[in-house]
Design an enzyme around this catalytic site. Structure first.
Site, PDB file in Angstrom:
ATOM      1  N   TYR A 152      18.726 -16.646 -36.331  1.00  0.00           N
ATOM      2  CA  TYR A 152      19.711 -15.545 -36.397  1.00  0.00           C
ATOM      3  C   TYR A 152      20.366 -15.552 -37.779  1.00  0.00           C
ATOM      4  O   TYR A 152      20.472 -14.506 -38.433  1.00  0.00           O
ATOM      5  CB  TYR A 152      20.771 -15.675 -35.292  1.00  0.00           C
ATOM      6  CG  TYR A 152      21.803 -14.568 -35.375  1.00  0.00           C
ATOM      7  CD1 TYR A 152      21.453 -13.248 -35.115  1.00  0.00           C
ATOM      8  CD2 TYR A 152      23.118 -14.837 -35.768  1.00  0.00           C
ATOM      9  CE1 TYR A 152      22.384 -12.216 -35.237  1.00  0.00           C
ATOM     10  CE2 TYR A 152      24.057 -13.814 -35.893  1.00  0.00           C
ATOM     11  CZ  TYR A 152      23.688 -12.506 -35.621  1.00  0.00           C
ATOM     12  OH  TYR A 152      24.603 -11.485 -35.749  1.00  0.00           O
ATOM     13  N   GLY A 183      32.924 -11.940 -38.110  1.00  0.00           N
ATOM     14  CA  GLY A 183      32.832 -13.139 -37.276  1.00  0.00           C
ATOM     15  C   GLY A 183      32.710 -12.685 -35.831  1.00  0.00           C
ATOM     16  O   GLY A 183      32.116 -11.648 -35.558  1.00  0.00           O
TER      17      GLY A 183
HETATM   18  P1  NDP Z   1      25.649  -5.276 -28.665  1.00  0.00           P
HETATM   19  O1  NDP Z   1      24.647  -6.105 -27.946  1.00  0.00           O
HETATM   20  O2  NDP Z   1      26.928  -4.961 -27.985  1.00  0.00           O
HETATM   21  O3  NDP Z   1      24.978  -3.914 -29.170  1.00  0.00           O
HETATM   22  C1  NDP Z   1      23.755  -3.933 -29.837  1.00  0.00           C
HETATM   23  C2  NDP Z   1      23.235  -2.527 -30.012  1.00  0.00           C
HETATM   24  O4  NDP Z   1      21.986  -2.622 -30.729  1.00  0.00           O
HETATM   25  C3  NDP Z   1      22.974  -1.831 -28.719  1.00  0.00           C
HETATM   26  O5  NDP Z   1      23.333  -0.476 -28.831  1.00  0.00           O
HETATM   27  C4  NDP Z   1      21.466  -1.942 -28.555  1.00  0.00           C
HETATM   28  O6  NDP Z   1      20.978  -0.811 -27.855  1.00  0.00           O
HETATM   29  C5  NDP Z   1      20.994  -1.915 -29.997  1.00  0.00           C
HETATM   30  N1  NDP Z   1      19.685  -2.548 -30.137  1.00  0.00           N
HETATM   31  C6  NDP Z   1      19.368  -3.856 -29.983  1.00  0.00           C
HETATM   32  N2  NDP Z   1      18.046  -4.032 -30.110  1.00  0.00           N
HETATM   33  C7  NDP Z   1      17.512  -2.813 -30.362  1.00  0.00           C
HETATM   34  C8  NDP Z   1      16.193  -2.341 -30.591  1.00  0.00           C
HETATM   35  N3  NDP Z   1      15.150  -3.172 -30.577  1.00  0.00           N
HETATM   36  N4  NDP Z   1      16.002  -1.029 -30.799  1.00  0.00           N
HETATM   37  C9  NDP Z   1      17.060  -0.181 -30.809  1.00  0.00           C
HETATM   38  N5  NDP Z   1      18.330  -0.560 -30.621  1.00  0.00           N
HETATM   39  C10 NDP Z   1      18.553  -1.862 -30.392  1.00  0.00           C
HETATM   40  O7  NDP Z   1      25.933  -6.080 -30.031  1.00  0.00           O
HETATM   41  P2  NDP Z   1      26.985  -5.799 -31.214  1.00  0.00           P
HETATM   42  O8  NDP Z   1      27.504  -4.437 -31.144  1.00  0.00           O
HETATM   43  O9  NDP Z   1      27.951  -6.923 -31.222  1.00  0.00           O
HETATM   44  O10 NDP Z   1      26.042  -5.992 -32.488  1.00  0.00           O
HETATM   45  C11 NDP Z   1      25.809  -4.954 -33.421  1.00  0.00           C
HETATM   46  C12 NDP Z   1      25.446  -5.568 -34.769  1.00  0.00           C
HETATM   47  O11 NDP Z   1      26.538  -6.349 -35.235  1.00  0.00           O
HETATM   48  C13 NDP Z   1      24.241  -6.514 -34.741  1.00  0.00           C
HETATM   49  O12 NDP Z   1      23.474  -6.302 -35.900  1.00  0.00           O
HETATM   50  C14 NDP Z   1      24.880  -7.901 -34.761  1.00  0.00           C
HETATM   51  O13 NDP Z   1      24.021  -8.870 -35.320  1.00  0.00           O
HETATM   52  C15 NDP Z   1      26.081  -7.639 -35.638  1.00  0.00           C
HETATM   53  N6  NDP Z   1      27.178  -8.585 -35.481  1.00  0.00           N
HETATM   54  C16 NDP Z   1      27.771  -8.796 -34.267  1.00  0.00           C
HETATM   55  C17 NDP Z   1      28.799  -9.719 -34.156  1.00  0.00           C
HETATM   56  C18 NDP Z   1      29.443 -10.049 -32.847  1.00  0.00           C
HETATM   57  O14 NDP Z   1      30.088 -11.115 -32.748  1.00  0.00           O
HETATM   58  N7  NDP Z   1      29.356  -9.204 -31.831  1.00  0.00           N
HETATM   59  C19 NDP Z   1      29.304 -10.431 -35.327  1.00  0.00           C
HETATM   60  C20 NDP Z   1      28.585 -10.163 -36.537  1.00  0.00           C
HETATM   61  C21 NDP Z   1      27.588  -9.252 -36.610  1.00  0.00           C
HETATM   62  P3  NDP Z   1      19.836  -0.814 -26.723  1.00  0.00           P
HETATM   63  O15 NDP Z   1      19.901  -2.124 -26.017  1.00  0.00           O
HETATM   64  O16 NDP Z   1      20.168   0.371 -25.882  1.00  0.00           O
HETATM   65  O17 NDP Z   1      18.580  -0.616 -27.486  1.00  0.00           O
HETATM   66  C1  8X3 Z   2      27.643 -12.980 -34.897  1.00  0.00           C
HETATM   67  C2  8X3 Z   2      28.767 -13.878 -35.271  1.00  0.00           C
HETATM   68  O1  8X3 Z   2      29.524 -16.284 -35.533  1.00  0.00           O
HETATM   69  O2  8X3 Z   2      27.973 -15.778 -33.707  1.00  0.00           O
HETATM   70  O3  8X3 Z   2      26.939 -12.539 -36.006  1.00  0.00           O
HETATM   71  O4  8X3 Z   2      27.201 -15.778 -35.954  1.00  0.00           O
HETATM   72  S1  8X3 Z   2      28.331 -15.502 -35.108  1.00  0.00           S
END
Ligand code: NDP
Ligand code: 8X3
Length: 251
Positions: A152, A183
């Site tokens: 990741y 974060g």
């Molecule tokens: P969620 O799981 O809540 O949402 C993820 C979204 O991405 C969903 O809408 C999902 O839609 C979509 N998605 C995932 N895989 C696919 C795919 N193969 N094709 C199309 N759509 C996809 O996660 P977050 O909102 O938290 O995460 C969003 C971004 O933020 C990510 O890139 C994550 O790495 C990043 N992030 C998140 C953090 C956290 O702590 N939450 C911290 C730092 C970064 P569906 O399943 O309908 O396809």
């Molecule tokens: C998601 C935040 O701290 O789990 O990107 O890597 S952490």
């Protein structure tokens, strides 16, 4: 009126950012794999904000599906001013030797290849128009590597390298490239990471107040509302109780 394409809008950060952009007056292309949620969000954006919305249901890991989705967009929706590469996930949190290659591939295919597929569809028109803005969702996992997070973290390090590379190469066309590096944000992220285990997911946030999706929408709003001559490179944003990927202060 500006048009934005946000990937992964059926949950979490993508949904909150889509709502925020609608509130700011953008026309929106929203994407995700879960059709029902996508349609529900499209309806809400139309009724709450009078937003013009086009919903594209596809998997960003599937290059042909990305092409087909893009080709299905009416021409008027293809002049994208803002691309938010948000769709992404962590799969598993195990030591390297105990992790599955399937999880590794899922993360690389979604977080890195999906971002590339979408950017390669949207950016050429930005280049032609000599304007545009790409915002990539990175993470503090792109800054430091933590135990049980090797791949990741690798995907988010890759997102940072791609962001910096795009910024250099697209500079001459006046296209801005930014990233947001959060974060812990409580979304469906940890439920997905622990393959649906709600208890393990809840434990991630036990004893501290994580960020919420709207905090990231605030960061995006700041990035996209700067004057034209200002480019925000990256916003790193943590909960107050999290110093970095592995040091948190829990009650
Ligand atoms: P969620 O799981 O809540 O949402 C993820 C979204 O991405 C969903 O809408 C999902 O839609 C979509 N998605 C995932 N895989 C696919 C795919 N193969 N094709 C199309 N759509 C996809 O996660 P977050 O909102 O938290 O995460 C969003 C971004 O933020 C990510 O890139 C994550 O790495 C990043 N992030 C998140 C953090 C956290 O702590 N939450 C911290 C730092 C970064 P569906 O399943 O309908 O396809
Ligand atoms: C998601 C935040 O701290 O789990 O990107 O890597 S952490």
């Amino acid at each position: 009126m500006k048009t934005a394409l946000v990937t992964g809008t059926t949950a979490g950060l993508g949904e909150a950012m889509a709502r925020r952009l609608a509130k700011l007056g953008y026309r929106l292309v929203i994407t995700g794999r879960r059709r029902e949620r996508l349609d529900r969000l499209a309806e809400t954006l139309r009724s709450a904000f009078g937003c013009e919305v086009f919903a594209l249901c596809f998997d960003v890991r599937d290059r042909e599906a990305c092409d087909a989705a893009w080709n299905s967009l009416p021409a008027s929706f293809k002049d994208i001013d803002l691309l938010v590469n948000n769709a992404g996930l962590a799969a598993g949190a195990d030591p390297f030797d105990e992790s599955s290659l399937d999880d590794f591939e899922r993360m690389i295919d979604t977080n890195v290849k999906g971002l590339l597929y979408m950017s390669k569809l949207v950016v050429p028109r930005m280049v032609e128009r000599r304007k545009g803005h790409v915002v990539n969702l990175s993470s503090i996992a792109g800054i430091e590597v933590y135990p049980n997070g090797s791949v990741y973290c690798a995907t988010k390090h890759a997102v940072n390298a791609i962001t910096k590379g795009m910024r250099i190469d697209l500079l001459k066309y006046g296209i801005k490239v930014s990233s947001i590096s959060p974060g812990m944000v409580e979304t469906e992220f940890s439920v997905v990471r622990y393959h649906g285990d709600e208890n393990k997911a809840k434990a991630v946030y036990r004893g501290l107040q994580p960020l919420c999706a709207d905090d990231i929408a605030d960061a995006l709003e700041f990035i996209v509302t700067r004057p034209d001559h200002v480019m925000i490179n990256d916003i790193q944003i943590n909960p107050k109780q999290q110093a970095n990927t592995y040091i948190s202060e829990r009650e």
